[in-house]
Scaffold this active site. Sequence first.
Site, short mmCIF file in Angstrom:
data_model
loop_
_atom_site.label_atom_id
_atom_site.label_comp_id
_atom_site.label_asym_id
_atom_site.label_seq_id
_atom_site.Cartn_x
_atom_site.Cartn_y
_atom_site.Cartn_z
N VAL A 26 -18.06 4.88 4.29
CA VAL A 26 -19.03 5.79 3.67
C VAL A 26 -20.46 5.39 4.06
O VAL A 26 -21.25 6.23 4.53
CB VAL A 26 -18.86 5.79 2.12
CG1 VAL A 26 -20.01 6.54 1.45
CG2 VAL A 26 -17.52 6.42 1.74
N ASP A 130 1.72 -5.99 4.09
CA ASP A 130 2.87 -6.42 4.91
C ASP A 130 2.49 -6.95 6.29
O ASP A 130 3.26 -7.66 6.92
CB ASP A 130 3.84 -5.25 5.12
CG ASP A 130 4.43 -4.74 3.81
OD1 ASP A 130 4.24 -5.40 2.79
OD2 ASP A 130 5.06 -3.67 3.83
O1 F6P Z 1 4.11 -1.65 2.00
C1 F6P Z 1 3.60 -2.41 0.98
C2 F6P Z 1 4.68 -2.73 -0.04
O2 F6P Z 1 4.09 -3.48 -1.09
C3 F6P Z 1 5.91 -3.43 0.49
O3 F6P Z 1 5.74 -4.79 0.67
C4 F6P Z 1 6.93 -3.07 -0.56
O4 F6P Z 1 8.23 -3.09 -0.02
C5 F6P Z 1 6.54 -1.68 -0.93
O5 F6P Z 1 5.17 -1.53 -0.61
C6 F6P Z 1 6.74 -1.34 -2.39
O6 F6P Z 1 6.42 0.00 -2.55
P1 F6P Z 1 6.17 0.71 -3.95
O7 F6P Z 1 4.88 0.20 -4.50
O8 F6P Z 1 6.10 2.15 -3.61
O9 F6P Z 1 7.31 0.32 -4.81
#
Ligand code: F6P
Length: 324
Positions: A26, A130
Amino acid sequence: MTIQRIGVLTSGGDAPGMNAALRAIVRFAIQHGVEVAGIRRGYDGLQTGDIAVMDMGSVSGILHRGGTALKSSRCLGFKTDEGRRKAIDTLERERIDALITIGGNGTTSGADALSLVWDKPIIGVPSTIDNDLYGTDFTIGFDTAVTIAVEAIDRLRDTAEAHERTFFVEVMGRDAGFIALLSGLAGGAEGILLPEVECDLDDLCEKLVKGRQRGKMSSVVVVAEGEEAGGVFEIAKKVKERTGLDARVCVLGHTQRGGSPTATDRIRASRFGAWAVQALLDGERGKIVGEIKGEQRFTSLHDACTQKKPIDLGLLELAKILGT
Ligand code: F6P
């Protein structure tokens, strides 16, 4: 084409530092004479037209906050032609000349699919705890998640030591072991199990038992979510059955996604955000910004979401040698 208005959204799993990236986008854009339209709730808001123009003040006080001021969603509708058509209608109606997406793999796949049907530029800002996005050594949020996991491992080690137990700690990462590898190494784990490497339970049991025989009375094993040997509870059960060790499980889960971003993530996010705007001004399109060996790099949206980022097996080997 002159860019007068950039749209920005955060999508998928939130990551600490998304706000710092938003702030950078921004402020950098406005200072370069470009308007910014904030799209709420990721691709959901792009389809429904949930949009507001952002000014300098709209990103005040968010640099140090986790989560995302724009909110996020996992939007299944955007995987359809109909969903993308609605998104294009919104982009045209709101006079958006370019789009910046902040997110991980799913977000980048969405941007890649949109780039095939929308004729204006899109730049991705890699942001996921991740760290599993190809085209950048580090994604925004990863450093914070590792730091949180290491703090938790340190705490668990204290109680493991007091009770002479073995702790199995599950960290996030869906199908990727980056958090497990680095937090395991930094936390001195006696075992690190990753989805990228076949799990050898015999080897792990032998190591834990040998440690006991040498007088080591507690251990920590870090298990990545998505590990294929049956999940952390199953692994702990099997190890307990085979070795007789007193085992406990701790799933860190979403604690790794919240809280204040580390300085490293704030700095990375600030740079990535500014790079994304500059890239659009320079005429780039269909790419993510990224950092490889500390240098700025651009990678196509398609490669970023389809190529597999390799895990550093040398680090795993080092962690094995040191965590005995
Ligand atoms: O992609 C990030 C992440 O935190 C992963 O490590 C995990 O598997 C997933 O998202 C969990 O997703 P949600 O918050 O939709 O349960």
